[in-house]
Design a protein around this motif. Structure first.
Motif, PDB file in Angstrom:
ATOM      1  N   LEU A 116       0.829  -1.205   0.000  1.00  0.00           N
ATOM      2  CA  LEU A 116       0.000   0.000   0.000  1.00  0.00           C
ATOM      3  C   LEU A 116       0.864   1.257   0.000  1.00  0.00           C
ATOM      4  CD1 LEU A 116      -2.815   1.293   0.233  1.00  0.00           C
ATOM      5  CD2 LEU A 116      -2.638   1.008   2.716  1.00  0.00           C
ATOM      6  N   ALA A 117       1.888   1.276   0.853  1.00  0.00           N
ATOM      7  CA  ALA A 117       2.741   2.460   0.973  1.00  0.00           C
ATOM      8  C   ALA A 117       3.516   2.728  -0.310  1.00  0.00           C
ATOM      9  CB  ALA A 117       3.703   2.281   2.145  1.00  0.00           C
ATOM     10  N   ILE A 118       4.067   1.695  -0.923  1.00  0.00           N
ATOM     11  CA  ILE A 118       4.887   1.900  -2.122  1.00  0.00           C
ATOM     12  C   ILE A 118       4.025   2.289  -3.317  1.00  0.00           C
ATOM     13  CG2 ILE A 118       6.402   0.749  -3.783  1.00  0.00           C
ATOM     14  CD1 ILE A 118       7.640  -0.744  -1.468  1.00  0.00           C
ATOM     15  N   ARG A 119       2.847   1.697  -3.427  1.00  0.00           N
ATOM     16  CA  ARG A 119       1.943   2.104  -4.519  1.00  0.00           C
ATOM     17  C   ARG A 119       1.598   3.590  -4.403  1.00  0.00           C
ATOM     18  NH1 ARG A 119      -0.874  -2.294  -7.257  1.00  0.00           N
ATOM     19  NH2 ARG A 119      -2.538  -0.832  -7.736  1.00  0.00           N
ATOM     20  N   ARG A 120       1.415   4.037  -3.169  1.00  0.00           N
ATOM     21  CA  ARG A 120       1.131   5.466  -2.982  1.00  0.00           C
ATOM     22  C   ARG A 120       2.366   6.317  -3.257  1.00  0.00           C
ATOM     23  NH1 ARG A 120      -2.364   4.716   2.627  1.00  0.00           N
ATOM     24  NH2 ARG A 120      -4.415   4.565   1.645  1.00  0.00           N
ATOM     25  N   ALA A 168      11.693  -1.511  -9.386  1.00  0.00           N
ATOM     26  CA  ALA A 168      10.913  -2.317 -10.325  1.00  0.00           C
ATOM     27  C   ALA A 168       9.855  -1.467 -11.019  1.00  0.00           C
ATOM     28  CB  ALA A 168      10.249  -3.482  -9.585  1.00  0.00           C
ATOM     29  N   TYR A 169       9.242  -0.556 -10.268  1.00  0.00           N
ATOM     30  CA  TYR A 169       8.218   0.307 -10.865  1.00  0.00           C
ATOM     31  C   TYR A 169       8.828   1.245 -11.901  1.00  0.00           C
ATOM     32  CZ  TYR A 169       5.022   4.188 -11.497  1.00  0.00           C
ATOM     33  OH  TYR A 169       4.233   5.161 -12.051  1.00  0.00           O
ATOM     34  N   ASP A 179       3.666  -4.946  -7.308  1.00  0.00           N
ATOM     35  CA  ASP A 179       3.013  -6.123  -6.735  1.00  0.00           C
ATOM     36  C   ASP A 179       3.851  -7.376  -6.938  1.00  0.00           C
ATOM     37  OD1 ASP A 179       0.851  -4.558  -5.967  1.00  0.00           O
ATOM     38  OD2 ASP A 179      -0.218  -4.897  -7.845  1.00  0.00           O
ATOM     39  N   PHE A 180       4.422  -7.532  -8.147  1.00  0.00           N
ATOM     40  CA  PHE A 180       5.248  -8.711  -8.419  1.00  0.00           C
ATOM     41  C   PHE A 180       6.421  -8.789  -7.447  1.00  0.00           C
ATOM     42  CE2 PHE A 180       4.076  -8.281 -13.203  1.00  0.00           C
ATOM     43  CZ  PHE A 180       2.809  -8.757 -12.932  1.00  0.00           C
TER      44      PHE A 180
END
Length: 344
Positions: A116-120, A168-169, A179-180
């Motif tokens: 959650l934190a990294i996606r944000r 990775a992003y 996510d991977f």
């Protein structure tokens, strides 16, 4: 020409062994046995799914661990279910009396918060305050680490994953790569930690979860016509080559690729339903049922960590099903559709 893959030999037909009896847990398991009888059956879930409206569903749930009322908002319902999840996790840690094992299960919450934190972070959204409790890292500590971009206070198994997931992003600017990376880190950490306990039940549990995750990933890639083989997790029984090859064959041939594995039936049922309904409901239910079946084999163990860990996961599954059915009844989803998803 497609290369034929060698069928992997399993040392078991349906489920692996759960390990030996450990008599120091005899009192804890006696307590678990008394609570197991109160777990919801498939018949009870079906009754919930067939409730005519939310009031009828609440009437059925009255007197259970889930006293939901028609006046409750979705947030209030979620808070009630979260409280039940926290209660069962606290009981599990008390009964298991083993910090290394408790940390393995606690880490699932840490990785969920990390995702959650990294996606944000990479999408430049507010860090947020809605992190889940009962991980190794307290929600407020997690929030502070990402606000200050100082991850030194996080456990070692999370520190490296922050950088890896962010890199990775930015490699492809694809949020799925986050996510991977986190799925891979979680699978590797939990399996490695389980192996350190030298307990076969925990090792087999996480290997099975890896296989089931890879099966779901393979089916989703097939239906979407994509090839993201980096998404397959290492550490399971199923070889990556088998899963990759499945991306190039028709749905009608999928089950034959798993004939010599314990997953033949769930692949067959999931593929048929997916082709017919264009839905993953049956696959999700079959994967859940396979895992639940393994957990239920621990009922033949008189004493040990196995029934305690199994009860935790069975109860958490019950909570998930109550949430799913409650949301479905509120949204007036057809009972047949909910029943296709229910596993018990």
């Amino acid at each position: 020409m497609t290369t034929e893959i060698q069928q992997l030999r399993f040392d078991f037909i349906t489920y692996p062994p759960v390990g030996q009896t450990d008599w120091k847990y005899v009192q804890a398991v006696a307590q678990i046995r008394a609570m197991e009888d109160r777990l919801f059956s498939r018949q009870f879930f079906a009754e919930l799914a067939n409730a005519g409206d939310i009031k009828e569903l609440c009437d059925i749930l009255a007197g259970t661990d889930y006293p939901i009322t028609p006046a409750m908002s979705d947030a209030e319902t979620d808070n009630l279910l979260l409280a039940r999840k926290m209660e069962v996790r606290k009981l599990f840690e008390q009964l298991i009396g083993n910090e290394s094992i408790a940390r393995i299960f606690r880490s699932g919450t840490d990785f969920a918060n990390l995702r959650l934190a990294i996606r944000r972070l990479v999408t430049e959204k507010p860090i947020g305050t809605d992190y889940l409790p009962q991980g190794t890292v307290a929600p407020e500590q997690f929030e502070l680490a990402f606000e200050q971009e100082d991850y030194s206070g996080l456990p070692e198994f999370l520190q490296d994953d922050v950088e890896a997931a962010v890199l990775a992003y930015y490699k492809n600017k694809n949020i799925r790569d986050v996510d991977f990376e986190i799925d891979k880190a979680q699978a590797e950490f939990q399996l490695r930690a389980a192996e350190k306990t030298n307990h076969p039940f925990l090792v087999e549990l996480f290997r099975m979860q890896i296989d089931l995750t890879n099966i779901r990933t393979m089916m989703r890639q097939k239906i979407r016509g994509i090839d993201e083989r980096q998404a397959f997790l290492p550490g399971g029984y199923l070889e990556k080559s088998r899963l990759v090859q499945c991306l190039d064959i028709g749905f009608e041939a999928l089950a034959s690729q798993f004939f010599a594995t314990p997953y033949h039936h769930l692949i067959e049922s999931g593929a048929i339903y997916l082709q017919k309904e264009n839905s993953f409901l049956k696959l999700e239910a079959c994967c859940d049922e396979h895992l639940l079946g393994y957990l239920k084999t621990t009922r033949y163990i008189s004493a040990g960590i196995q029934p305690i860990a199994a009860y935790l996961l069975l109860k958490e599954h019950e909570i998930k099903m109550v949430r799913l059915i409650t949301a479905g009844v509120k949204a007036q989803i057809k009972p047949e559709m909910m029943l296709d998803r229910i596993a018990a």
